[in-house]
Design a protein around this motif. Structure first.
Motif, PDB file in Angstrom:
ATOM      1  N   CYS A 550      43.706  33.881  46.279  1.00 17.44           N
ATOM      2  CA  CYS A 550      43.669  34.447  47.602  1.00 17.44           C
ATOM      3  C   CYS A 550      43.063  36.010  47.662  1.00 17.44           C
ATOM      4  O   CYS A 550      42.370  36.342  48.734  1.00 17.44           O
ATOM      5  CB  CYS A 550      44.745  34.095  48.557  1.00 17.44           C
ATOM      6  SG  CYS A 550      46.152  35.171  48.496  1.00 17.44           S
ATOM      7  N   ALA A 551      43.453  36.997  46.879  1.00 15.86           N
ATOM      8  CA  ALA A 551      43.558  38.282  47.077  1.00 15.86           C
ATOM      9  C   ALA A 551      42.223  38.800  47.483  1.00 15.86           C
ATOM     10  O   ALA A 551      41.963  39.721  48.193  1.00 15.86           O
ATOM     11  CB  ALA A 551      44.250  39.045  45.806  1.00 15.86           C
ATOM     12  N   GLY A 552      41.214  38.421  46.618  1.00 15.05           N
ATOM     13  CA  GLY A 552      39.752  38.725  46.679  1.00 15.05           C
ATOM     14  C   GLY A 552      39.084  38.463  47.840  1.00 15.05           C
ATOM     15  O   GLY A 552      38.115  39.058  48.428  1.00 15.05           O
ATOM     16  N   PHE A 553      40.040  37.642  48.748  1.00 17.44           N
ATOM     17  CA  PHE A 553      38.968  37.005  50.182  1.00 17.44           C
ATOM     18  C   PHE A 553      39.814  37.839  50.904  1.00 17.44           C
ATOM     19  O   PHE A 553      39.378  37.308  52.309  1.00 17.44           O
ATOM     20  CB  PHE A 553      39.289  35.449  49.905  1.00 17.44           C
ATOM     21  CG  PHE A 553      38.190  34.685  48.625  1.00 17.44           C
ATOM     22  CD1 PHE A 553      37.139  34.754  48.748  1.00 17.44           C
ATOM     23  CD2 PHE A 553      39.171  34.181  47.819  1.00 17.44           C
ATOM     24  CE1 PHE A 553      36.620  34.203  47.584  1.00 17.44           C
ATOM     25  CE2 PHE A 553      38.417  33.540  46.716  1.00 17.44           C
ATOM     26  CZ  PHE A 553      36.940  33.793  46.587  1.00 17.44           C
ATOM     27  N   GLU A 571      42.363  42.288  40.502  1.00 12.54           N
ATOM     28  CA  GLU A 571      42.464  42.193  38.809  1.00 12.54           C
ATOM     29  C   GLU A 571      41.046  43.274  38.240  1.00 12.54           C
ATOM     30  O   GLU A 571      41.043  43.684  37.040  1.00 12.54           O
ATOM     31  CB  GLU A 571      42.053  40.728  38.409  1.00 12.54           C
ATOM     32  CG  GLU A 571      40.829  40.117  38.656  1.00 12.54           C
ATOM     33  CD  GLU A 571      40.805  38.674  38.282  1.00 12.54           C
ATOM     34  OE1 GLU A 571      41.770  38.059  37.870  1.00 12.54           O
ATOM     35  OE2 GLU A 571      39.626  38.304  38.302  1.00 12.54           O
ATOM     36  N   SER A 572      40.123  43.478  38.933  1.00 15.04           N
ATOM     37  CA  SER A 572      39.032  44.260  38.619  1.00 15.04           C
ATOM     38  C   SER A 572      39.017  45.700  39.080  1.00 15.04           C
ATOM     39  O   SER A 572      37.962  46.454  39.007  1.00 15.04           O
ATOM     40  CB  SER A 572      37.638  43.444  39.119  1.00 15.04           C
ATOM     41  OG  SER A 572      37.526  42.215  38.792  1.00 15.04           O
ATOM     42  N   TYR A 573      40.174  46.000  39.888  1.00 12.16           N
ATOM     43  CA  TYR A 573      40.043  47.718  40.038  1.00 12.16           C
ATOM     44  C   TYR A 573      39.990  48.600  39.029  1.00 12.16           C
ATOM     45  O   TYR A 573      39.271  49.693  39.404  1.00 12.16           O
ATOM     46  CB  TYR A 573      41.456  47.931  40.951  1.00 12.16           C
ATOM     47  CG  TYR A 573      41.522  47.269  42.314  1.00 12.16           C
ATOM     48  CD1 TYR A 573      40.488  46.283  42.970  1.00 12.16           C
ATOM     49  CD2 TYR A 573      42.888  47.415  43.064  1.00 12.16           C
ATOM     50  CE1 TYR A 573      40.355  46.158  44.095  1.00 12.16           C
ATOM     51  CE2 TYR A 573      42.755  46.994  44.375  1.00 12.16           C
ATOM     52  CZ  TYR A 573      41.740  46.095  44.958  1.00 12.16           C
ATOM     53  OH  TYR A 573      41.803  45.750  45.970  1.00 12.16           O
ATOM     54  N   ALA A 574      40.431  48.133  37.984  1.00  9.14           N
ATOM     55  CA  ALA A 574      40.345  49.064  36.711  1.00  9.14           C
ATOM     56  C   ALA A 574      38.818  49.385  36.530  1.00  9.14           C
ATOM     57  O   ALA A 574      38.428  50.369  35.944  1.00  9.14           O
ATOM     58  CB  ALA A 574      40.969  48.421  35.543  1.00  9.14           C
ATOM     59  N   VAL A 575      37.963  48.392  36.774  1.00 10.37           N
ATOM     60  CA  VAL A 575      36.507  48.670  36.474  1.00 10.37           C
ATOM     61  C   VAL A 575      36.034  49.695  37.152  1.00 10.37           C
ATOM     62  O   VAL A 575      35.355  50.461  36.918  1.00 10.37           O
ATOM     63  CB  VAL A 575      35.840  47.116  36.558  1.00 10.37           C
ATOM     64  CG1 VAL A 575      34.169  47.424  36.588  1.00 10.37           C
ATOM     65  CG2 VAL A 575      35.979  46.112  35.575  1.00 10.37           C
ATOM     66  N   VAL A 576      36.507  49.632  38.528  1.00  8.21           N
ATOM     67  CA  VAL A 576      35.877  50.702  39.643  1.00  8.21           C
ATOM     68  C   VAL A 576      36.513  51.951  38.988  1.00  8.21           C
ATOM     69  O   VAL A 576      35.769  53.257  39.412  1.00  8.21           O
ATOM     70  CB  VAL A 576      36.310  50.353  40.932  1.00  8.21           C
ATOM     71  CG1 VAL A 576      35.633  51.327  41.931  1.00  8.21           C
ATOM     72  CG2 VAL A 576      35.663  48.907  41.325  1.00  8.21           C
ATOM     73  N   GLN A 609      37.037  41.445  28.757  1.00  6.94           N
ATOM     74  CA  GLN A 609      37.620  40.842  29.913  1.00  6.94           C
ATOM     75  C   GLN A 609      36.507  40.615  31.207  1.00  6.94           C
ATOM     76  O   GLN A 609      36.143  39.384  31.850  1.00  6.94           O
ATOM     77  CB  GLN A 609      38.692  41.538  30.641  1.00  6.94           C
ATOM     78  CG  GLN A 609      39.437  40.701  31.816  1.00  6.94           C
ATOM     79  CD  GLN A 609      40.695  41.396  32.292  1.00  6.94           C
ATOM     80  OE1 GLN A 609      41.172  42.376  31.746  1.00  6.94           O
ATOM     81  NE2 GLN A 609      41.323  40.624  33.406  1.00  6.94           N
ATOM     82  N   PHE A 610      35.881  41.691  31.411  1.00  2.28           N
ATOM     83  CA  PHE A 610      34.779  41.736  32.607  1.00  2.28           C
ATOM     84  C   PHE A 610      33.311  41.686  32.058  1.00  2.28           C
ATOM     85  O   PHE A 610      32.945  43.092  31.369  1.00  2.28           O
ATOM     86  CB  PHE A 610      35.005  43.055  33.489  1.00  2.28           C
ATOM     87  CG  PHE A 610      36.610  42.676  34.061  1.00  2.28           C
ATOM     88  CD1 PHE A 610      36.852  41.986  35.083  1.00  2.28           C
ATOM     89  CD2 PHE A 610      37.320  43.794  33.517  1.00  2.28           C
ATOM     90  CE1 PHE A 610      38.094  41.695  35.497  1.00  2.28           C
ATOM     91  CE2 PHE A 610      38.858  43.580  34.031  1.00  2.28           C
ATOM     92  CZ  PHE A 610      39.284  42.756  35.087  1.00  2.28           C
TER      93      PHE A 610
END
Length: 776
Positions: A550-553, A571-576, A609-610
């Protein structure tokens, strides 16, 4: 067999098998379709939500078929009749129908005439006569007369032999498949009115003498035929030999039976008997079986088509443009009982209510004007929403005059009331407004629906919104499942503000259920607004898996982390952070910085991972964080002085709103309390195979009034503005029946206003009636 299932689905979706295998694994691990489509693109190779929904549906079907395959194999094995050839045929069967054909001879059943005849020792007689036409049937049967076995004479022996062969033919999977293909491609469905039912079933008159090739019947006509049959108005049957002279007694399928077994019928002694066996097998056994099966298949296909129409229209309504967070005054029109008024703030919170009577005595009109004006000034109203039910145009005129007299620049908008009464009387509405009158709850819903259609419509059972086609004639469980998937996909495509969302809206977020949704609201009420996505982990029963889904929505507007208001998954904040650090910029400096973001190469920031799809999506989201995929808000302008059907004149060009799209055309609201039909042939100057190629629910269009039937309260329209009323048009095929105006529905419950007497939004036969009138 899982590998075979994966391969089958991959072929049907025209994708690689690895993509299907990966998607199935994710689904089996409890991941939702919206989550997989948005955040697992590397894993699935970019399968979108539509492909994933189809995959999920087919996976269920094929797994059920595989379970059935194993049951059949076990049953035949236990009977000691499973041969290598039969096992291979069962294992390669690609449909449930084929499986059941193969199982038919071995399926446990009550003792039949054929089985009794076999037990009486008549199978050798049946085989002998079938394979050797040179015998006289009666002479051959003499040797099998045995009173002790119930065979009293040669006639009884021949009857038994015939029963054996008839059942053998009817259970021959290869023969059934040949005949099935023949009928699917060439048979016609015929319909005739039941004698004496002409007046009672007038709405089905287009089907009183009707024939159409089975494979060409669209879903709406098929469902109309089945409804007519169920109501006892129509006799519907399968014609296996269309075009054949009525004097010809045989069927081409009888020829197919003979050819299948390599039998040549001539003048030999047993040929007459063999011909009778074939004829009886066809007419008594195979035809009845095939008619039942093909009718069921047609109904299933028609139901699927009708459900897809409903799903497509529902998606268009849910994804309609929101007016946005603006203070709104909503009017639920009425005549005798007055108009209910509600004012909601920019977040949808109820501020004020009133009841006015602008359509009665002058004194009450003045009082209504004063009440509305006071509310507009008190709450600094930005928008006025007017429900489109009874007295809507009168109320619209009242509001327009009020605004003009007071020089107020406030926009008023006509809003669909579809399902508003359902919400008003629901437990959800009672919990939200326990002390508010039911009718006033409806006004609140109308105002909120203008602000955000999606957020408000999720509170209503999708089946009550009234944009379907024969919705009560289809499987209700399947329809509910299909519509729930549409709602889920729409909600997650838009995203949800967790600090303002209702439990009904939160329930539709991927990974959440009614209990967790209510727990989120309860936590918010007790602890104040959420300031970060991570705080959601403190909500009761919202575990790691639910948070992942749910978090991304869920959006946290104005929170601690600006990324929490975007569709970037935690889970993708590290990419930013990596992108910001690599370019020596703070996080705030890159969010919304289009010039900088468009100069980035996504491949520079991928890792194990990404991958590229995810990083590309992240950069796109950073460019326009939390962007709403819905279109810009626009409204139709109804013509002044055109308030009722009697005000319409052929040739008028009007602006209207598409309220419903069916297989045979589109319905348009031009503000006269009765939607007009633009037949599929009048949607465009070009050939249109699917009306949705041209329009969708919610579109604002210009139409020309072509025909007005005051007696039946029906309107024919065209979007080809060059068309002229009265000009000849090609004859149209019969559409499904529609009732006369005033059928048993209330305007509120059935908007868009084009329902049949079963409560289904659908088109009627009037397009065909118009065409027939032309021909006369």
């Amino acid at each position: 067999m899982s590998n075979t299932i994966n391969q089958t689905i991959a072929q049907e979706l025209a994708v690689r098998q690895q993509q299907v295998t990966a998607a199935i694994t994710l689904l089996d691990d409890g991941n939702t379709v919206p989550f997989i489509a948005r955040y697992r693109k590397e894993v699935t190779g970019g399968l979108d939500d539509t492909q994933l929904r189809t995959l999920e549906s087919r996976l269920g079907y094929l797994r059920e078929m595989e379970d059935r395959r194993q049951v059949i194999l076990k049953s035949i094995t236990e009977q000691g009749k499973l041969t290598a050839e039969l096992e291979a045929a069962i294992n390669t069967a690609d449909s449930k129908t084929r499986l059941e054909d193969l199982y038919l001879p071995y399926k446990p059943k009550r003792r039949t005439k054929g089985q009794i005849a076999i037990e009486a020792g008549l199978e050798p007689l049946a085989d002998s006569l079938w394979n050797n036409a040179g015998q006289q049937p009666e002479h051959a049967a003499d040797a099998f007369v045995d009173a002790d076995k119930g065979i009293s004479d040669t006639k009884a022996a021949l009857d038994g032999a015939r029963a054996i062969l008839m059942e053998r033919f009817a259970e021959d999977a290869g023969l059934l498949e040949k005949i099935r293909r023949q009928l699917q491609n060439n048979a016609e469905l015929t319909s005739r009115v039941v004698a004496g039912k002409e007046e009672e079933g007038a709405k089905f008159k287009d089907y009183f003498e009707y024939n159409e090739t089975l494979k060409r019947i669209p879903s709406h006509r098929a469902l109309a035929l089945f409804r007519g049959r169920n109501e006892g108005i129509l006799q519907v049957s399968l014609n296996a030999d269309p075009g054949q002279d009525e004097n010809v007694r045989g069927s081409y399928c009888e020829v197919m039976i003979a050819e299948h077994y390599g039998v040549s019928l001539g003048t030999q002694p047993a040929d007459s008997w063999r011909k009778q066996v074939i004829s009886w097998a066809w007419r008594i056994k195979i035809l009845m079986h095939m008619e039942t099966e093909l009718m069921a298949a047609l109904r299933e296909k028609a139901e699927d088509g009708a459900m897809q129409v409903f799903a497509d229209n529902l998606k268009d309504l849910l994804m309609a443009a929101p007016a946005g967070p603006r203070v709104t005054l909503a009017l639920d029109p009425g005549l005798r009982t007055g108009c209910k008024v509600a004012v909601v703030d920019a977040t949808g919170k109820l501020l004020d209510t009133a009841t006015i009577y602008p359509h009665t005595a002058k004194a009450r009109v003045a009082e209504a004007e004063a009440t509305v004006l006071a509310l507009l000034n008190k709450h600094h109203v930005d928008l006025i929403a007017i429900g489109n039910g009874t007295a809507s145009r009168e109320t619209d005129s009242f509001v327009a005059a009020l605004l003009k007299a007071n020089n107020l620049k406030i926009q008023s908008v006509m809003v669909s009331e579809a399902g508003a009464s359902v919400y008003s009387a629901s437990e959800l509405a009672a919990n939200e407004f326990p002390n508010l009158d039911v009718s006033l709850r409806g006004a609140v819903s109308i105002g909120r629906r203008l602000q955000d259609p999606l957020a408000e419509l999720v509170k209503i059972d999708p089946k009550s919104i009234g944009v379907g086609q024969y919705q009560h004639d289809v499987s209700q469980s399947m329809l509910a499942k299909r519509l729930d998937a549409v709602v889920e996909d729409c909600v997650n495509a838009v995203g949800v503000d967790v600090n303002t969302a209702s439990p009904a809206l939160l329930t539709r977020v991927a990974g959440l259920n009614p209990t967790i949704a209510q727990n989120i609201v309860s936590y918010r009420d007790e602890n104040g607004r959420f300031d970060s996505r991570t705080t959601l982990k403190k909500v009761s029963r919202l575990g790691p898996k639910a948070f992942e889904q749910c978090a991304g929505f869920l959006r946290i507007m104005g929170g601690k982390n600006p990324l929490d208001s975007s569709a970037v998954h935690p889970e993708s904040y590290a990419v930013v952070k990596n992108i910001a650090a690599a370019n020596g910029k703070p996080l705030d400096a890159i969010i919304g910085n289009s010039e900088f973001l468009r100069g980035l190469k996504a491949a520079d920031y991928t890792d194990e991972q990404f991958g590229l799809p995810t990083v590309t999506d992240i950069i796109g989201e950073l460019d326009k964080p939390g962007r709403d995929p819905r279109p810009e808000f626009k409204t139709a302008t109804f013509a002044d002085g055109v308030n009722e059907v009697k005000d319409l004149i052929p040739g008028m060009v009007l602006e209207g709103v598409i309220t419903n799209v069916t297989n045979f055309g589109a319905f348009v609201d031009v503000g006269v309390h009765q939607d007009g039909l633009v037949h599929i042939s009048a949607l465009s100057d070009k050939f249109v195979s699917d009306p949705r190629e041209v329009v969708k629910a919610g579109d604002i269009v210009k139409v020309k009034v072509m025909e007005v039937d005051l007696q039946r309260n029906r309107i024919g329209m065209s979007m080809r503005l060059g068309d002229e009323p009265g000009q000849d048009k090609p004859a149209r095929k019969a559409q499904e029946p529609r009732p006369a105006a005033g059928s048993n529905r209330s305007p509120r419950q059935s908007t868009p206003r084009q329902q049949d007497n079963g409560g289904n939004a659908m088109g009627g036969a009037f397009a065909a009636a118009f065409a027939n009138a032309k021909k006369k």
